[in-house]
Structure formats: structure tokens, C-alpha cells
Scaffold this motif. Sequence first.
Motif, mmCIF file in Angstrom:
data_model
loop_
_atom_site.group_PDB
_atom_site.id
_atom_site.type_symbol
_atom_site.label_atom_id
_atom_site.label_comp_id
_atom_site.label_asym_id
_atom_site.label_seq_id
_atom_site.Cartn_x
_atom_site.Cartn_y
_atom_site.Cartn_z
ATOM 1 N N UNK A 78 0.842 -1.189 0.000
ATOM 2 C CA UNK A 78 0.000 0.000 0.000
ATOM 3 C C UNK A 78 0.881 1.244 0.000
ATOM 4 N N UNK A 79 0.656 2.151 -0.945
ATOM 5 C CA UNK A 79 1.547 3.305 -1.118
ATOM 6 C C UNK A 79 1.371 4.357 -0.027
ATOM 7 N N UNK A 80 2.406 5.138 0.171
ATOM 8 C CA UNK A 80 2.355 6.288 1.067
ATOM 9 C C UNK A 80 2.089 7.545 0.247
ATOM 10 N N UNK A 81 1.591 8.613 0.897
ATOM 11 C CA UNK A 81 1.269 8.704 2.313
ATOM 12 C C UNK A 81 0.029 7.885 2.669
ATOM 13 N N UNK A 82 0.004 7.435 3.917
ATOM 14 C CA UNK A 82 -1.139 6.690 4.414
ATOM 15 C C UNK A 82 -1.903 7.566 5.403
ATOM 16 N N UNK A 83 -3.200 7.599 5.224
ATOM 17 C CA UNK A 83 -4.032 8.540 5.982
ATOM 18 C C UNK A 83 -5.235 7.809 6.567
ATOM 19 N N UNK A 84 -5.563 8.131 7.816
ATOM 20 C CA UNK A 84 -6.802 7.659 8.420
ATOM 21 C C UNK A 84 -7.908 8.654 8.097
ATOM 22 N N UNK A 85 -9.013 8.157 7.560
ATOM 23 C CA UNK A 85 -10.178 8.987 7.267
ATOM 24 C C UNK A 85 -11.364 8.404 8.023
ATOM 25 N N UNK A 86 -11.862 9.137 9.014
ATOM 26 C CA UNK A 86 -12.959 8.635 9.823
ATOM 27 C C UNK A 86 -14.131 9.588 9.856
ATOM 28 N N UNK A 87 -15.327 9.006 9.898
ATOM 29 C CA UNK A 87 -16.547 9.803 10.026
ATOM 30 C C UNK A 87 -17.283 9.389 11.290
ATOM 31 N N UNK A 88 -17.861 10.362 12.010
ATOM 32 C CA UNK A 88 -18.650 10.078 13.197
ATOM 33 C C UNK A 88 -17.794 9.297 14.208
ATOM 34 N N UNK A 89 -18.222 8.120 14.636
ATOM 35 C CA UNK A 89 -17.414 7.332 15.573
ATOM 36 C C UNK A 89 -16.098 6.906 14.945
ATOM 37 N N UNK A 90 -16.077 6.741 13.618
ATOM 38 C CA UNK A 90 -14.829 6.420 12.928
ATOM 39 C C UNK A 90 -13.807 7.525 13.075
ATOM 40 N N UNK A 91 -14.277 8.780 13.128
ATOM 41 C CA UNK A 91 -13.371 9.904 13.357
ATOM 42 C C UNK A 91 -12.814 9.855 14.774
ATOM 43 N N UNK A 92 -13.655 9.456 15.729
ATOM 44 C CA UNK A 92 -13.176 9.321 17.111
ATOM 45 C C UNK A 92 -12.130 8.216 17.209
ATOM 46 N N UNK A 93 -12.344 7.099 16.490
ATOM 47 C CA UNK A 93 -11.340 6.041 16.443
ATOM 48 C C UNK A 93 -10.042 6.572 15.826
ATOM 49 N N UNK A 94 -10.155 7.286 14.710
ATOM 50 C CA UNK A 94 -8.969 7.812 14.040
ATOM 51 C C UNK A 94 -8.181 8.735 14.958
ATOM 52 N N UNK A 95 -8.885 9.562 15.715
ATOM 53 C CA UNK A 95 -8.208 10.466 16.651
ATOM 54 C C UNK A 95 -7.467 9.688 17.732
ATOM 55 N N UNK A 96 -8.034 8.557 18.165
ATOM 56 C CA UNK A 96 -7.385 7.736 19.183
ATOM 57 C C UNK A 96 -6.158 7.016 18.635
ATOM 58 N N UNK A 97 -6.206 6.637 17.352
ATOM 59 C CA UNK A 97 -5.172 5.780 16.781
ATOM 60 C C UNK A 97 -4.008 6.534 16.159
ATOM 61 N N UNK A 98 -4.197 7.808 15.820
ATOM 62 C CA UNK A 98 -3.240 8.471 14.935
ATOM 63 C C UNK A 98 -1.827 8.557 15.501
ATOM 64 N N UNK A 99 -1.693 8.628 16.806
ATOM 65 C CA UNK A 99 -0.349 8.742 17.377
ATOM 66 C C UNK A 99 0.382 7.411 17.420
ATOM 67 N N UNK A 100 -0.373 6.318 17.393
ATOM 68 C CA UNK A 100 0.229 4.998 17.587
ATOM 69 C C UNK A 100 0.494 4.246 16.290
ATOM 70 N N UNK A 101 -0.084 4.713 15.200
ATOM 71 C CA UNK A 101 -0.019 3.950 13.956
ATOM 72 C C UNK A 101 0.838 4.667 12.915
#
Length: 246
Positions: A78-101
Motif C-alpha cells: 500500500x503506497x504512502x502517504x497513508x491517511x486515516x479517514x474517519x466519520x462520526x465514531x470512525x473519526x473518534x477512532x482515528x483520533x485515538x489511533x493516529x499517534x500509535x499507527x
Amino acid sequence: MTTVQTHATTGVWDEPEGATPRGTIVLLPGRGETAASYARLGRRLSADGYRVRFVPVELGDVAGARAAVEELLADESLPTPRVLLGSDSGAAFAARFESDLPVEGVVLAAIALPSSAQSSDAVGADWADEVDARTACPVHRAVISADESFARGAITSPLPWQTVTIGGARNRPTLALHGTDDRITPLASALDTYAQATHTDVRLVQGGRHDVLNDVAHRSVAATIVQFLESLRLGSDVRPIVTALD
């Protein structure tokens, strides 16, 4: 003639055949949503060269959601850059994960906040009211109404944690998208949350409702996401490509 490889049911959208992939988007859905909810967005972003991967997540299984995203990001093809895109609760998950992934950026759309009263008070029990709170786009209304797997009423489910923090230790570049007419996550509450991070670019979608990625302004929203993705590829210090006439 080139074609875009799309799989709406499995949530895999690839760049057109023969095109050079420009990055990877890990798409985390909101409460009730399925891969079918994002077929239009997936096609549009993949047509611009980005590989989109839909990751279904269970609201109460944070560890499982993180593991699913980690497994996906372990794919070196999978090519870079890699980005988390979350909506609603998915956005809350993305905010929790972004520092660790291992991702280069985050896009947060209509982030869900922990107060269950926000959603339950704003949306009535009938499907028509939920649809109205979600989107004014007739196409998206039809898509989610016809989707037998769409979990109706899930939008009132509370988040299984008490706080949402944006901008962790690594403080990734973040794009926040929010509709001004979102009654599920009111704009004022969302702005307080988005303000936590120093590297967050907040864009307001005028008249936008909660499903801001799939609302009436979906074309402009998708274009804004692509601009953000291109900035990650080129670097923030690169001069703008398209500018206004002085």
C-alpha cells in the motif's frame, strides 16, 4: 480505456488501471454505516489515484479496531502517504489511533463526541428523522435506505469512552470537516474538540449535515480531501499549484 477497480460491498477501491497510486486512505465508518455508504466517495478518491480501504469497526471493540487497522497498514504494497479517514465514531477512532499507527495524516469528519444525549436528543426514533439528520443528498438518502445491512438507530449509540482527544504525542497533520447544520454533533461542541490540536485545518461545510462526506456538497468535500492528501505528498513548504490572480 482505463477503469477504476471498485468493490462497494467489500470496501476496496483502487486507482485506475495503469495509473500510479498516490497514497492510501484507511476509511473508518461511523455508527450504522457499511461499505455501501462510501461507494461514491471511494470511487471518487480512487479515480484521483488513491487506494481506499474500508475497515469495519465495532463501536465497543477498540482493541479489535486498532488491530484491524494495524494489520492493513502492515501491507507494504500500500503506497504512502497513508491517511486515516474517519466519520462520526470512525473519526473518534482515528483520533485515538493516529499517534500509535504509521500514518502521515488524519481526516476527521463530523466527529462523534461521548455525550449520548447529543445524538439521542437530536434524532427521533423514526427512520425518516434519522435520515434527515444525516443528509440532505437524495442519492445518499436512497443508498442508506436501501441498504439492508445499515444499522438504523445506531447513530444514538454512545461512545464507549468518556473523552475524545485530538493531536496526540505525534500531532499528525489533520483535516477536520464539519457541517454547519449538524444536529447530531453540534458545530460548537466539535470546534472545541478540534481546537485541541495545533496542526488541525478545520473546514466548515455550509449547510452540511452529519454525514458530511456524503451530503449535498460531497464533490467539494472530496476535492478538499484530495487537496489535503496532495499537501502531504508534496510537503507543506511547497508553493501552491493553483493560485488566485492578484
